[in-house]
Design a protein around this motif. Sequence first.
Motif, PDB file in Angstrom:
ATOM      1  N   GLN A  93       0.950  -1.099   0.009  1.00 44.16           N
ATOM      2  CA  GLN A  93      -0.087  -0.024  -0.041  1.00 44.16           C
ATOM      3  C   GLN A  93       0.953   1.268  -0.045  1.00 44.16           C
ATOM      4  OE1 GLN A  93      -2.924   0.308  -0.666  1.00 44.16           O
ATOM      5  NE2 GLN A  93      -4.538  -0.816   0.576  1.00 44.16           N
ATOM      6  N   VAL A 130      -4.288  -7.538  -5.388  1.00 44.94           N
ATOM      7  CA  VAL A 130      -5.459  -8.155  -5.686  1.00 44.94           C
ATOM      8  C   VAL A 130      -5.722  -9.407  -4.534  1.00 44.94           C
ATOM      9  CG1 VAL A 130      -6.710  -9.547  -7.192  1.00 44.94           C
ATOM     10  CG2 VAL A 130      -5.579  -7.635  -8.032  1.00 44.94           C
ATOM     11  N   PRO A 131      -4.979 -10.231  -4.262  1.00 50.38           N
ATOM     12  CA  PRO A 131      -5.219 -11.143  -3.188  1.00 50.38           C
ATOM     13  C   PRO A 131      -5.724 -10.682  -1.917  1.00 50.38           C
ATOM     14  CG  PRO A 131      -3.111 -11.745  -4.295  1.00 50.38           C
ATOM     15  CD  PRO A 131      -3.550 -10.436  -4.650  1.00 50.38           C
ATOM     16  N   PHE A 132      -5.277  -9.486  -1.365  1.00 53.31           N
ATOM     17  CA  PHE A 132      -5.687  -8.956  -0.302  1.00 53.31           C
ATOM     18  C   PHE A 132      -6.938  -8.089  -0.531  1.00 53.31           C
ATOM     19  CE2 PHE A 132      -0.875  -9.266  -0.203  1.00 53.31           C
ATOM     20  CZ  PHE A 132      -0.836  -9.492   1.173  1.00 53.31           C
ATOM     21  N   HIS A 133      -7.849  -7.982  -1.767  1.00 57.60           N
ATOM     22  CA  HIS A 133      -8.925  -7.437  -2.103  1.00 57.60           C
ATOM     23  C   HIS A 133      -8.614  -6.002  -1.835  1.00 57.60           C
ATOM     24  CE1 HIS A 133     -10.604 -11.302  -1.892  1.00 57.60           C
ATOM     25  NE2 HIS A 133     -10.318 -11.583  -0.872  1.00 57.60           N
ATOM     26  N   GLN A 134      -7.486  -5.358  -2.196  1.00 57.67           N
ATOM     27  CA  GLN A 134      -7.211  -3.886  -2.100  1.00 57.67           C
ATOM     28  C   GLN A 134      -6.885  -3.336  -3.396  1.00 57.67           C
ATOM     29  OE1 GLN A 134      -4.487  -3.011   1.077  1.00 57.67           O
ATOM     30  NE2 GLN A 134      -5.687  -4.398   2.318  1.00 57.67           N
ATOM     31  N   ARG A 136      -7.856  -4.143  -7.996  1.00 60.48           N
ATOM     32  CA  ARG A 136      -8.444  -4.745  -9.268  1.00 60.48           C
ATOM     33  C   ARG A 136      -7.373  -4.978 -10.214  1.00 60.48           C
ATOM     34  NH1 ARG A 136     -13.501  -1.532 -11.360  1.00 60.48           N
ATOM     35  NH2 ARG A 136     -11.606  -0.035 -12.157  1.00 60.48           N
ATOM     36  N   SER A 173      -5.505 -14.865 -13.935  1.00 59.06           N
ATOM     37  CA  SER A 173      -6.036 -14.771 -12.537  1.00 59.06           C
ATOM     38  C   SER A 173      -7.286 -14.189 -12.221  1.00 59.06           C
ATOM     39  CB  SER A 173      -4.951 -13.826 -11.763  1.00 59.06           C
ATOM     40  OG  SER A 173      -3.654 -14.231 -11.956  1.00 59.06           O
TER      41      SER A 173
END
Length: 316
Positions: A93, A130-134, A136, A173
């Motif tokens: 981040q 993306v795997p952390f849903h943060q 797209r 993915s």
Amino acid sequence: MASSMSEVAVKTAIAAIESESATLAEKIEMLIELGIELQKKPKEIQDFWNAVSLYSHALELCQEQYPFLKARVLTGMGTALRSIPNEGADLLQQARECYQTALPLLQAYASPEEVAETEMNLGLVLQALVPFHQARLVDSIQLYQRALRVFKGDTYPQEFAILHNNIAIAYLSMPMSSEGEDMRQALAVQSFQQALEWISLIDHPNEYGMLQNNLGNALQYLPSAHAVDNNWRAIRAYDEALKVRNKRDTPIEYANTLANKANALSNLPDDSEFPEAGNNLHLLQAREYYQEAAAIFRQYGRFEQAEMVEQAISEL
């Protein structure tokens, strides 16, 4: 205890800041160069943290009067932060914030190549988030496609290849409906093939091996009525990758490709014209490849990968 090279570099940077003979811009540039040097050949994770420290010092000096240098500091810091192994998303981040702050400054003051490189790096960070849903995947792909306006195959073959590789992996993915699955896989295969138009075994061996291996994977799992043909195409791609991946120089990559080839081989009949005769010979060959790959993974401490391969052996 003797100081590490990283600590010496940090002390040198601080000394440069305190030097009266250097201008403010020169001090910032020294800090940037030292940070880049630490990132080029890191000997330990602390090297990246020390680079971040150098960039933080440089950022304090930049303020608002050196926008181009500030952008270079931010991109260096972003790359250092995303290089630090971390189970969470915090550092990613922070890296995203660095790149996003740098981009408008680079667009105003830097070359198109520097802008495109930062777009590529921001795309990588978004893909990792993306795997952390943060983030797209679609935003990541858009950044790669923007970078491709500059990094064209004839002038920047390596960057072109890496971007197409990243785009293909993003497609693979991306969650889609069953109707979109075929399109997604086909786009990935197309992207790998586009990259390989500009990458040669002689001039770009690392990229060539990576792309051929990943193309093989995409072909192997491509939903199609021609599964046998696709698996043979995958085998040919793995064989191309194995022309540059070997046990001595690139053992982990070699073992990965070997295991991938074993998987494709285990799904192929010994005789394509008489598939009902079975595939005992291919299964024996696949077992040998799997066993070699598992031994290499264990030798280099990749125990999770070794266990996955050993599981595949038990299922043959």
